[in-house]
Scaffold this active site. Structure first.
Site, PDB file in Angstrom:
ATOM      1  N   ASP A 156       0.790  -1.205  -0.023  1.00 24.88           N
ATOM      2  CA  ASP A 156       0.078  -0.015  -0.040  1.00 24.88           C
ATOM      3  C   ASP A 156       0.828   1.285   0.042  1.00 24.88           C
ATOM      4  OD1 ASP A 156       0.792  -0.471   2.730  1.00 24.88           O
ATOM      5  OD2 ASP A 156      -0.936  -1.009   3.348  1.00 24.88           O
TER       6      ASP A 156
ATOM      7  N   ASN B 271      -7.601  -2.878  14.293  1.00 22.93           N
ATOM      8  CA  ASN B 271      -8.879  -3.152  14.096  1.00 22.93           C
ATOM      9  C   ASN B 271      -9.090  -4.439  13.159  1.00 22.93           C
ATOM     10  OD1 ASN B 271      -7.925  -2.113  11.617  1.00 22.93           O
ATOM     11  ND2 ASN B 271      -9.496  -0.578  11.518  1.00 22.93           N
TER      12      ASN B 271
ATOM     13  N   HIS C   2      -7.269  -4.723  10.386  1.00 17.89           N
ATOM     14  CA  HIS C   2      -7.013  -4.580   8.909  1.00 17.89           C
ATOM     15  C   HIS C   2      -5.798  -5.027   8.556  1.00 17.89           C
ATOM     16  CE1 HIS C   2      -4.782  -0.567   9.445  1.00 17.89           C
ATOM     17  NE2 HIS C   2      -3.952  -1.307   9.518  1.00 17.89           N
TER      18      HIS C   2
ATOM     19  N   GLU D 131      -9.686  -2.034   5.289  1.00 17.90           N
ATOM     20  CA  GLU D 131     -10.381  -1.771   6.872  1.00 17.90           C
ATOM     21  C   GLU D 131     -11.739  -2.674   6.853  1.00 17.90           C
ATOM     22  OE1 GLU D 131      -8.572   0.124   8.653  1.00 17.90           O
ATOM     23  OE2 GLU D 131      -7.688   1.645   7.699  1.00 17.90           O
TER      24      GLU D 131
HETATM   25  C1  F6R Z   1       1.527  -1.539   6.029  1.00 21.99           C
HETATM   26  C2  F6R Z   1       0.119  -2.090   6.285  1.00 21.99           C
HETATM   27  C3  F6R Z   1      -0.741  -2.065   7.580  1.00 21.99           C
HETATM   28  C4  F6R Z   1       0.337  -2.418   8.688  1.00 21.99           C
HETATM   29  C5  F6R Z   1      -0.716  -2.339   9.930  1.00 21.99           C
HETATM   30  C6  F6R Z   1       0.277  -2.627  11.319  1.00 21.99           C
HETATM   31  O1  F6R Z   1       2.004  -1.459   4.723  1.00 21.99           O
HETATM   32  O2  F6R Z   1      -0.309  -2.567   5.398  1.00 21.99           O
HETATM   33  O3  F6R Z   1      -1.645  -2.940   7.503  1.00 21.99           O
HETATM   34  O4  F6R Z   1       0.924  -3.615   8.670  1.00 21.99           O
HETATM   35  O5  F6R Z   1      -1.333  -1.071  10.085  1.00 21.99           O
HETATM   36  O6  F6R Z   1       0.905  -1.263  11.428  1.00 21.99           O
HETATM   37  P1  F6R Z   1       1.991  -1.298  12.615  1.00 21.99           P
HETATM   38  O7  F6R Z   1       3.200  -2.217  12.196  1.00 21.99           O
HETATM   39  O8  F6R Z   1       2.860  -0.043  12.596  1.00 21.99           O
HETATM   40  O9  F6R Z   1       1.448  -1.662  13.989  1.00 21.99           O
END
Ligand code: F6R
Length: 266
Positions: free
Chosen positions: A67, A135, A137, A142
């Protein structure tokens, strides 16, 4: 079936995943890695860079990131392209044209999503690395009433925007949209490793692993993939039973990579 590996520390878990990546890219002629950003994989990239300094080559590897924020240029300090450069690509022998990250500044975002799906068709992912949001995702898919299958533009959930404020000087600078691979694109990877560390991820991990498959918990769709491993530290695993070490004695005390956990949840 989702497999689970738990480790006393994030560092041990990270070395385990880095070793799997080393095995894959040493065995496959043109491996494709699906990569994530955020705090979870930071140590993984550090470890892989250390492996590179010890001789591990990446020149034959292609990477496809999950992403990118809409509106941030590739060299913006908070863009995911820049993150990947700073933490990983800038330190290894990979050519920039073998690394794919969505272009968050594309003037035609729909065309950019279609271009990215084409990239995924040409470079099917051997191993997808994922983190998980509080959450549930994955990528920026989401929780919602329906999930999109292909690469798409998404309005980020409020709690994701709030979680991201720590990376931006002012709240109004935090992007509210992102381009993300869709849930089907993620599930098309041949194998998947979801990494999660810390007590604050424990509830999402439990629901993703053993809750019902639901669009309100996007990571639960991983239960439908034939080759998924959740790699956790002790805190992220605290709400799930630690039975895997019992089932697989090979992963017992003898090998420090697989140090068994205290059985606090049993
Ligand atoms: C990032 C992504 C997100 C993160 C998730 C966890 O490329 O796709 O899904 O993996 O938000 O974020 P952290 O690792 O910062 O807790």
């Amino acid at each position: 079936m989702v497999k689970m590996r738990t480790f006393e520390t994030e560092q041990l878990a990270t070395v385990y995943v880095a070793a799997i990546i080393e095995g894959l890219i040493s065995a496959v002629e043109h491996p494709v890695l699906g990569l994530a950003t955020g705090s979870t994989p930071v140590q993984l990239y550090r470890q892989l860079v250390a492996f590179h300094h010890q001789g591990l080559q990446f020149s034959h590897v292609t990477t496809v990131n999950l992403d990118e924020y809409v509106g941030l240029s590739a060299d913006h300090p908070q863009s995911y392209r820049r993150f990947m450069h700073d933490h990983f690509f800038g330190h290894i022998d990979i050519s920039p044209n073998q690394t794919f990250v969505p272009n968050g500044q594309a003037s035609d975002l729909a065309a950019e999503c279609a271009r990215y799906d084409k990239i995924l068709e040409v470079h099917p992912i051997d191993l997808q690395i994922l983190g998980i949001g509080h959450n549930g995702h994955i990528g920026f898919n989401e929780p919602d009433q329906a999930l999109q299958t292909k690469t798409h533009v998404v309005r980020l959930a409020e709690d994701t925007i709030v979680a991201n404020t720590r990376f931006f000087a002012r709240p109004e600078d935090v992007p509210t949209e992102a381009i993300t691979m869709g849930i089907q694109s993620i599930l098309q990877a041949k194998s998947i490793i979801l990494m999660a560390f810390g007590r604050d991820k424990a509830a999402a991990v439990r629901q993703a692993l053993s809750g019902e498959v639901s669009t309100s918990m996007p990571a639960s769709f991983l239960q439908m993939h034939p080759q998924v491993t959740f790699v956790l530290d002790a805190e992220a695993a605290v709400e799930v039973n630690q039975r895997v070490n019992d089932l697989n004695p090979i992963y017992g005390t003898a090998n420090p990579f697989w140090a068994p956990l205290s059985r606090s949840s049993e």
